[in-house]
Design an enzyme around this catalytic site. Structure first.
Site, PDB file in Angstrom:
ATOM      1  N   HIS A   1      -5.519  -6.345  23.993  1.00 49.94           N
ATOM      2  CA  HIS A   1      -6.195  -7.499  24.578  1.00 49.94           C
ATOM      3  C   HIS A   1      -5.275  -8.294  25.490  1.00 49.94           C
ATOM      4  O   HIS A   1      -5.627  -9.387  25.918  1.00 49.94           O
ATOM      5  CB  HIS A   1      -6.751  -8.383  23.456  1.00 49.94           C
ATOM      6  CG  HIS A   1      -7.763  -7.648  22.624  1.00 49.94           C
ATOM      7  ND1 HIS A   1      -9.101  -7.600  22.919  1.00 49.94           N
ATOM      8  CD2 HIS A   1      -7.597  -6.851  21.531  1.00 49.94           C
ATOM      9  CE1 HIS A   1      -9.730  -6.839  22.038  1.00 49.94           C
ATOM     10  NE2 HIS A   1      -8.832  -6.362  21.188  1.00 49.94           N
TER      11      HIS A   1
ATOM     12  N   LYS B   1      26.417 -18.008  14.005  1.00 55.78           N
ATOM     13  CA  LYS B   1      26.462 -18.722  12.713  1.00 55.78           C
ATOM     14  C   LYS B   1      27.707 -19.613  12.647  1.00 55.78           C
ATOM     15  O   LYS B   1      27.666 -20.725  12.133  1.00 55.78           O
ATOM     16  CB  LYS B   1      26.445 -17.723  11.556  1.00 55.78           C
ATOM     17  CG  LYS B   1      25.074 -17.073  11.332  1.00 55.78           C
ATOM     18  CD  LYS B   1      25.078 -16.088  10.157  1.00 55.78           C
ATOM     19  CE  LYS B   1      23.701 -15.502   9.913  1.00 55.78           C
ATOM     20  NZ  LYS B   1      23.638 -14.506   8.866  1.00 55.78           N
TER      21      LYS B   1
ATOM     22  N   GLU C   1      20.017  -4.587  16.408  1.00 56.45           N
ATOM     23  CA  GLU C   1      21.230  -4.881  15.635  1.00 56.45           C
ATOM     24  C   GLU C   1      22.168  -3.687  15.503  1.00 56.45           C
ATOM     25  O   GLU C   1      23.387  -3.847  15.576  1.00 56.45           O
ATOM     26  CB  GLU C   1      20.862  -5.390  14.237  1.00 56.45           C
ATOM     27  CG  GLU C   1      20.223  -6.763  14.251  1.00 56.45           C
ATOM     28  CD  GLU C   1      20.116  -7.363  12.859  1.00 56.45           C
ATOM     29  OE1 GLU C   1      21.148  -7.498  12.189  1.00 56.45           O
ATOM     30  OE2 GLU C   1      18.986  -7.685  12.438  1.00 56.45           O
TER      31      GLU C   1
ATOM     32  N   ARG D   1      20.754  -5.460   6.818  1.00 58.95           N
ATOM     33  CA  ARG D   1      19.654  -4.583   7.278  1.00 58.95           C
ATOM     34  C   ARG D   1      19.748  -3.194   6.678  1.00 58.95           C
ATOM     35  O   ARG D   1      18.785  -2.433   6.718  1.00 58.95           O
ATOM     36  CB  ARG D   1      19.638  -4.518   8.808  1.00 58.95           C
ATOM     37  CG  ARG D   1      20.887  -3.936   9.388  1.00 58.95           C
ATOM     38  CD  ARG D   1      20.990  -4.227  10.869  1.00 58.95           C
ATOM     39  NE  ARG D   1      22.259  -3.753  11.385  1.00 58.95           N
ATOM     40  CZ  ARG D   1      23.411  -4.399  11.258  1.00 58.95           C
ATOM     41  NH1 ARG D   1      23.456  -5.551  10.627  1.00 58.95           N
ATOM     42  NH2 ARG D   1      24.525  -3.898  11.748  1.00 58.95           N
TER      43      ARG D   1
ATOM     44  N   SER E   1      23.649 -12.436   2.211  1.00 59.87           N
ATOM     45  CA  SER E   1      24.931 -13.136   2.058  1.00 59.87           C
ATOM     46  C   SER E   1      24.815 -14.319   1.096  1.00 59.87           C
ATOM     47  O   SER E   1      25.793 -14.714   0.471  1.00 59.87           O
ATOM     48  CB  SER E   1      25.407 -13.660   3.416  1.00 59.87           C
ATOM     49  OG  SER E   1      24.465 -14.608   3.901  1.00 59.87           O
TER      50      SER E   1
ATOM     51  N   GLY F   1      17.504  -9.256   8.468  1.00 61.81           N
ATOM     52  CA  GLY F   1      17.446  -8.136   7.536  1.00 61.81           C
ATOM     53  C   GLY F   1      16.952  -8.547   6.159  1.00 61.81           C
ATOM     54  O   GLY F   1      16.445  -7.719   5.398  1.00 61.81           O
ATOM     55  N   SER F   2      17.066  -9.824   5.832  1.00 57.03           N
ATOM     56  CA  SER F   2      16.594 -10.299   4.527  1.00 57.03           C
ATOM     57  C   SER F   2      15.126 -10.676   4.554  1.00 57.03           C
ATOM     58  O   SER F   2      14.527 -10.899   3.499  1.00 57.03           O
ATOM     59  CB  SER F   2      17.424 -11.508   4.071  1.00 57.03           C
ATOM     60  OG  SER F   2      18.735 -11.099   3.752  1.00 57.03           O
TER      61      SER F   2
ATOM     62  N   SER G   1      18.371 -13.846   0.632  1.00 57.95           N
ATOM     63  CA  SER G   1      19.452 -13.836   1.627  1.00 57.95           C
ATOM     64  C   SER G   1      20.549 -12.916   1.126  1.00 57.95           C
ATOM     65  O   SER G   1      21.098 -13.150   0.049  1.00 57.95           O
ATOM     66  CB  SER G   1      20.023 -15.243   1.825  1.00 57.95           C
ATOM     67  OG  SER G   1      21.220 -15.177   2.581  1.00 57.95           O
TER      68      SER G   1
ATOM     69  N   THR H   1      22.806 -18.123   4.471  1.00 56.92           N
ATOM     70  CA  THR H   1      22.046 -18.362   5.704  1.00 56.92           C
ATOM     71  C   THR H   1      21.396 -19.733   5.643  1.00 56.92           C
ATOM     72  O   THR H   1      20.639 -20.042   4.717  1.00 56.92           O
ATOM     73  CB  THR H   1      21.006 -17.237   5.885  1.00 56.92           C
ATOM     74  OG1 THR H   1      21.732 -16.022   6.027  1.00 56.92           O
ATOM     75  CG2 THR H   1      20.144 -17.454   7.105  1.00 56.92           C
TER      76      THR H   1
HETATM   77  O1  PA5 Z   1      21.064  -7.741   9.540  1.00 53.23           O
HETATM   78  C1  PA5 Z   1      21.709  -8.769   9.683  1.00 53.23           C
HETATM   79  O2  PA5 Z   1      22.949  -8.800   9.595  1.00 53.23           O
HETATM   80  C2  PA5 Z   1      20.992 -10.092   9.948  1.00 53.23           C
HETATM   81  O3  PA5 Z   1      19.697  -9.884  10.440  1.00 53.23           O
HETATM   82  C3  PA5 Z   1      20.975 -10.950   8.676  1.00 53.23           C
HETATM   83  O4  PA5 Z   1      20.148 -10.350   7.706  1.00 53.23           O
HETATM   84  C4  PA5 Z   1      20.492 -12.376   8.987  1.00 53.23           C
HETATM   85  O5  PA5 Z   1      21.374 -13.001   9.882  1.00 53.23           O
HETATM   86  C5  PA5 Z   1      20.358 -13.233   7.733  1.00 53.23           C
HETATM   87  O6  PA5 Z   1      21.521 -13.153   6.952  1.00 53.23           O
HETATM   88  P1  PA5 Z   1      21.378 -12.890   5.387  1.00 53.23           P
HETATM   89  O7  PA5 Z   1      20.676 -11.573   5.268  1.00 53.23           O
HETATM   90  O8  PA5 Z   1      22.769 -12.838   4.875  1.00 53.23           O
HETATM   91  O9  PA5 Z   1      20.572 -14.026   4.865  1.00 53.23           O
END
Ligand code: PA5
Length: 353
Positions: free
Chosen positions: A252, A346, A236, A150, A100, A56-57, A98, A103
């Site tokens: 293709h 994780k 997700e 996300r 959080s 999501g980041s 990130s 990561t």
């Molecule tokens: O949406 C989510 O929870 C994940 O795809 C996170 O974004 C991913 O694991 C990376 O973590 P962070 O966004 O905290 O860096």
């Protein structure tokens, strides 16, 4: 499930993903303000930009990459790895993003960027990334926490767009952001929980995706990131399998794979994302591809971008996909918010030396 019962929807969504989605326009407004008001010192004259992040980041990095492709004089590359590409050096601007801040791939890439003398900026809610940026005197943009990464696409993407503008790599995106916010406010009236299924595209798409496998096709340079976003959001939020690909490349190879296993292909629910800026030959490809494979798959639905600016058009499609993925989750009886497998992975990685 009755997607028109607000009570049922709310019960099935204890993490409040629908509420967070409803607030996306306000999030975008605030995110733009954070980016335009952030205090930092950065040089100018970069040769390239790298956004390093995951999941999501990282998707905001792809939005930036596609946006910049037709607007910026320098390339933007997205890095989803522990290490950065060899070209990264003092003339590279690296955004370490990130939600959080913890990561491990992003932290490792952050250290790599520092070691190579790149100009850097960190975008995060806190965690180790914020700690390292403070320690190293790296410009830091703190965004609000408390939601899923996300669901924070505005916070994770728009500050990087604002900074690109402020260091002279992009023109003024302010009007596009304003248009995006207004369009999303309009669209939530159509896509939100209170809008009935018979005129709610997101609910209708969720109904189509239910017990099927969504396959999202975008196009290079326009809807490619959105296609990836839909796939990721279905994975997700809905905890369901989904795939994506892009025109013209899929013409293709993937198109040839629509013969076998014939019975299983009927379970594929294809979405063709379209945008007015798609290359005219790509527009033709969408039509021809539909004619060639339409009978072989479950169904093909075209979803067209709305809005004038590139940013608004991308977000108009993102909003449809985000809502559809949440409704699909609720139809499956799945809470869209937790991502237990990511958390477990994780955790195991952190125990694994
Ligand atoms: O949406 C989510 O929870 C994940 O795809 C996170 O974004 C991913 O694991 C990376 O973590 P962070 O966004 O905290 O860096």
């Amino acid at each position: 499930m009755n997607l028109d019962s607000i009570e049922e929807l709310n019960q099935a969504d204890p993490g409040g993903m629908l509420r967070v989605l409803w607030n996306l326009p306000e999030q975008c407004e605030e995110a733009w303000r954070i980016g335009t008001e952030a205090v930092f010192e950065l040089p100018t004259g970069f040769d390239q930009v790298v956004v390093t992040g995951l999941g999501g980041s990282a998707i905001g990095g792809d939005l930036l990459r596609v946006y910049a492709t037709s607007e910026a004089a320098v390339p933007v590359l997205v890095n989803r790895d522990y290490r950065l590409p060899a070209f990264v050096g003092p003339r590279t601007l690296v955004f370490a993003v990130s939600y959080s801040g913890n990561t491990e791939e992003t932290l490792s890439a952050y250290d790599d960027a520092r070691a190579r003398g790149a100009s850097m900026m960190a975008v995060t809610t806190g965690g180790q990334l914020a700690e390292r940026a403070r320690r190293d005197g790296v410009p830091l943009v703190i965004i609000p926490g408390g939601i899923s990464p996300r669901a924070a696409s505005g916070y994770l993407f728009l500050p990087t767009l604002a900074v690109m503008q402020r260091v002279g790599l992009l023109g003024d995106a302010g009007p596009s952001v304003a248009e995006t916010v207004n369009l999303l406010k309009e669209m939530r009236e159509e896509l939100g929980p209170q809008s009935p299924e018979n005129r709610n595209l997101a609910k209708q798409l969720a109904r189509r995706f239910f017990q099927r496998i969504p396959v999202i096709y975008g196009s290079s340079g326009t809807t490619e990131t959105v296609a990836m976003r839909w796939k990721g959001q279905i994975n997700e939020n809905s905890k369901a399998m989904a795939y994506f690909n892009v025109f013209p490349e899929l013409n293709h190879n993937e198109i040839v794979g629509t013969e076998k296993p014939a019975a299983k292909l009927k379970d594929l629910e294809l979405i063709f994302l379209s945008d007015p800026a798609d290359h005219p030959r790509v527009k033709a490809r969408l039509e021809i591809t539909r004619g060639l494979i339409g009978e072989r798959v479950g169904a093909i639905t075209e979803v067209a971008a709305r809005g004038g600016s590139k940013l608004a058009r991308a977000y108009s499609l993102i909003y449809v996909g985000d809502y559809a993925s949440v409704y699909l989750a609720l139809m499956y009886g799945i809470d869209p918010t937790p991502v237990k497998l990511i958390d477990a992975l994780k955790k195991r990685l952190s125990d694994f030396q």
